[in-house]
Design a protein around this motif. Structure first.
Motif, PDB file in Angstrom:
ATOM      1  N   ARG A 201       0.854  -1.185   0.000  1.00 28.82           N
ATOM      2  CA  ARG A 201       0.000   0.000   0.000  1.00 28.82           C
ATOM      3  C   ARG A 201       0.895   1.243   0.000  1.00 28.82           C
ATOM      4  O   ARG A 201       1.903   1.282   0.712  1.00 28.82           O
ATOM      5  N   LEU A 202       0.545   2.233  -0.803  1.00 26.28           N
ATOM      6  CA  LEU A 202       1.405   3.412  -0.921  1.00 26.28           C
ATOM      7  C   LEU A 202       1.154   4.349   0.264  1.00 26.28           C
ATOM      8  O   LEU A 202       0.266   5.200   0.243  1.00 26.28           O
ATOM      9  N   LEU A 203       1.961   4.153   1.295  1.00 32.20           N
ATOM     10  CA  LEU A 203       1.890   4.920   2.537  1.00 32.20           C
ATOM     11  C   LEU A 203       3.254   5.537   2.806  1.00 32.20           C
ATOM     12  O   LEU A 203       4.288   4.938   2.529  1.00 32.20           O
ATOM     13  N   TRP A 204       3.251   6.722   3.378  1.00 36.52           N
ATOM     14  CA  TRP A 204       4.517   7.334   3.779  1.00 36.52           C
ATOM     15  C   TRP A 204       5.243   6.441   4.777  1.00 36.52           C
ATOM     16  O   TRP A 204       6.471   6.335   4.763  1.00 36.52           O
ATOM     17  N   ASP A 205       4.470   5.757   5.660  1.00 39.96           N
ATOM     18  CA  ASP A 205       5.071   4.896   6.674  1.00 39.96           C
ATOM     19  C   ASP A 205       5.777   3.681   6.078  1.00 39.96           C
ATOM     20  O   ASP A 205       6.541   3.007   6.772  1.00 39.96           O
ATOM     21  N   LYS A 206       5.527   3.399   4.804  1.00 40.11           N
ATOM     22  CA  LYS A 206       6.248   2.310   4.131  1.00 40.11           C
ATOM     23  C   LYS A 206       7.620   2.762   3.638  1.00 40.11           C
ATOM     24  O   LYS A 206       8.365   1.971   3.050  1.00 40.11           O
ATOM     25  N   GLY A 207       7.951   4.041   3.854  1.00 39.12           N
ATOM     26  CA  GLY A 207       9.257   4.546   3.424  1.00 39.12           C
ATOM     27  C   GLY A 207       9.318   4.936   1.966  1.00 39.12           C
ATOM     28  O   GLY A 207      10.391   4.942   1.360  1.00 39.12           O
ATOM     29  N   VAL A 208       8.157   5.279   1.396  1.00 41.92           N
ATOM     30  CA  VAL A 208       8.131   5.619  -0.034  1.00 41.92           C
ATOM     31  C   VAL A 208       8.944   6.881  -0.308  1.00 41.92           C
ATOM     32  O   VAL A 208       9.652   6.973  -1.312  1.00 41.92           O
ATOM     33  N   CYS A 273      15.479  -7.014  -7.413  1.00 46.08           N
ATOM     34  CA  CYS A 273      15.565  -6.818  -5.970  1.00 46.08           C
ATOM     35  C   CYS A 273      14.256  -6.189  -5.495  1.00 46.08           C
ATOM     36  O   CYS A 273      13.708  -5.310  -6.167  1.00 46.08           O
ATOM     37  N   VAL A 274      13.755  -6.635  -4.340  1.00 47.02           N
ATOM     38  CA  VAL A 274      12.553  -6.065  -3.743  1.00 47.02           C
ATOM     39  C   VAL A 274      12.969  -5.198  -2.562  1.00 47.02           C
ATOM     40  O   VAL A 274      13.805  -5.596  -1.743  1.00 47.02           O
ATOM     41  N   VAL A 275      12.378  -4.007  -2.478  1.00 46.59           N
ATOM     42  CA  VAL A 275      12.780  -3.004  -1.493  1.00 46.59           C
ATOM     43  C   VAL A 275      11.590  -2.666  -0.593  1.00 46.59           C
ATOM     44  O   VAL A 275      10.467  -2.501  -1.072  1.00 46.59           O
ATOM     45  N   LEU A 276      11.841  -2.577   0.723  1.00 47.14           N
ATOM     46  CA  LEU A 276      10.791  -2.145   1.646  1.00 47.14           C
ATOM     47  C   LEU A 276      11.433  -1.326   2.777  1.00 47.14           C
ATOM     48  O   LEU A 276      11.869  -1.879   3.781  1.00 47.14           O
ATOM     49  N   PRO A 277      11.448   0.013   2.628  1.00 45.04           N
ATOM     50  CA  PRO A 277      12.070   0.869   3.657  1.00 45.04           C
ATOM     51  C   PRO A 277      11.070   1.273   4.746  1.00 45.04           C
ATOM     52  O   PRO A 277      11.031   2.416   5.194  1.00 45.04           O
ATOM     53  N   SER A 278      10.245   0.345   5.198  1.00 47.90           N
ATOM     54  CA  SER A 278       9.135   0.620   6.110  1.00 47.90           C
ATOM     55  C   SER A 278       9.613   1.085   7.479  1.00 47.90           C
ATOM     56  O   SER A 278      10.723   0.780   7.910  1.00 47.90           O
ATOM     57  N   TYR A 279       8.733   1.833   8.165  1.00 50.43           N
ATOM     58  CA  TYR A 279       9.065   2.315   9.510  1.00 50.43           C
ATOM     59  C   TYR A 279       8.791   1.250  10.573  1.00 50.43           C
ATOM     60  O   TYR A 279       9.377   1.281  11.647  1.00 50.43           O
ATOM     61  N   ARG A 280       7.872   0.324  10.272  1.00 51.60           N
ATOM     62  CA  ARG A 280       7.581  -0.774  11.199  1.00 51.60           C
ATOM     63  C   ARG A 280       6.623  -1.730  10.496  1.00 51.60           C
ATOM     64  O   ARG A 280       5.762  -1.297   9.750  1.00 51.60           O
ATOM     65  N   GLU A 281       6.774  -3.033  10.746  1.00 55.07           N
ATOM     66  CA  GLU A 281       5.926  -4.042  10.115  1.00 55.07           C
ATOM     67  C   GLU A 281       5.526  -5.101  11.135  1.00 55.07           C
ATOM     68  O   GLU A 281       6.088  -5.168  12.237  1.00 55.07           O
TER      69      GLU A 281
END
Length: 377
Positions: A201-208, A273-281
């Motif tokens: 989901r395109l969320l700022w909290d995902k580190g987009v 490569c798959v990237v996920l710069p999330s703040y918390r999961e």
């Protein structure tokens, strides 16, 4: 008691999450003769859930809002549904169903389990809403028969903040698993320029934001590198990203927006490569799926992500909210070359097969349902 008499309710703030993340559970329940009732806001996945054999009941949940009146309406609606449906067991997912559903189930004298799928913005931000949510958790979590956590960090956080009235009811699920046959390994594409993809989901909290900033930095050194985004826009979440931002990035030429997809496998297969710069999961499904398909990962060193990624072995971990650290990780991934990325992805597949096989998670549900209802599935 025959399993055909069993009625299990799955309650979430989106039908999409039930369909996407609980496929294996639903298949097992339906195949065992249980009636599966999905209670969630209507979206495009409802017909797909019905095709799987689920009964659908609509629910209004204001995920963005903090209006007590709207939340009480959700609680009252769930109580009505539980009294009418008389489920043998309810599983609640995400914040508001966990809180208000747990209370509603208790009021309706229906046994329930709360599954904390990730602590989300409540535990990322320091705000009045976060403080209220924690007090509500503390109250509501005295009612479920069990409270499941997907990673040790989340369980420790709830324990440290004394949000569990009955700590002995806490259980560690260690992720919701991935279907290892559906997400089978696929060789990396043969090409010169690597393709990175962020799925979710395109969320700022995902580190987009950090992903976009890092893409700009990496492109300065590797102008042929490509960056993609896959996932729904404008979702019902306080951290949602709008169409205007995505359009600006696309027009700048820094990222390709792929929209959203029922089946992410072709997009994972087409990436390096798959990237996920999330703040918390919780434990991110997208990373388990990527590793299962043999893709190396760059993610943040935060709860959930570090459960899936072994730093330097199956992927690279970077600092949270740090575009420069993320850019460094992406550059290091490019410097590994195709053979290095393939070897890292193969190790990721082995790790996911050992630790996150969906069949183990489904067996956990099966055993818990038997323990709480006396029904063998």
């Amino acid at each position: 008691m025959a399993s055909s008499a069993l009625r299990i309710a799955l309650v979430c703030n989106t039908a999409w999450a039930i369909y996407t993340y609980r496929h294996g559970l639903i298949r097992m329940l339906v195949a065992s003769g249980a009636e599966v009732v999905v209670i969630a806001p209507r979206d495009r996945t409802v017909p797909l859930l019905e095709e799987m054999g689920c009964r659908y009941v609509p629910l209004a949940v204001a995920s963005k809002g903090t209006s007590p009146r709207e939340d009480l309406r959700t609680l009252a609606a769930l109580r009505r549904h539980y009294r009418a449906l008389k489920p043998d067991l309810v599983f609640h997912y995400t914040i508001k169903p966990n809180i208000y559903g747990s209370i509603a189930a208790w009021l309706a004298r229906v046994p329930s389990i709360a599954v904390t799928t990730g602590l989300g913005y409540v535990f990322i931000q320091q705000s009045r809403a976060a403080s209220v949510a924690k007090r509500l958790y503390r109250f509501a979590f005295r009612f479920p028969r069990e409270v499941w956590f997907l990673n040790r960090d989340d369980l420790d956080t709830f324990s440290a903040e004394r949000l569990l009235a009955y700590p002995d009811r806490a259980r560690l699920l260690h992720g919701e698993g991935v279907d290892l046959q559906q997400f089978a390994p696929v060789p990396l594409p043969v090409r010169d320029a690597p393709v990175f993809i962020l799925i979710g989901r395109l969320l700022w909290d995902k580190g987009v934001r950090e992903y976009i900033d890092a893409a700009r930095a990496v492109r300065a050194r590797h102008p042929n590198a490509r960056f993609q985004l896959l996932g729904p826009l404008g979702v019902d979440n306080p951290s949602a990203i709008g169409r205007a931002d995505v359009d600006a990035w696309v027009n700048e030429g820094i990222v390709e927006y792929l929209g959203e997809a029922h089946d992410v496998r072709p997009h994972i297969a087409a990436a390096d490569c798959v990237v996920l710069p999330s703040y918390r999961e919780g434990v991110p499904r997208t990373l388990m799926e990527a590793s299962a398909m043999g893709r190396p990962i760059v993610a943040t060193d935060v709860p959930g992500c570090r459960d899936v990624v072994a730093d330097g072995d199956t992927g690279l971990l970077c600092a949270v909210r740090d575009s420069a650290s993320l850019a460094d990780g992406l550059n290091r991934m490019i410097d590994l070359g195709p053979d290095g990325r393939a070897a890292m992805g193969a190790r990721g597949r082995r790790k996911v097969a050992d630790e996150f096989d969906e069949q183990k998670v489904v067996a956990r549900y099966r055993n818990t349902i038997h323990t709480l209802t006396g029904v063998s599935l």
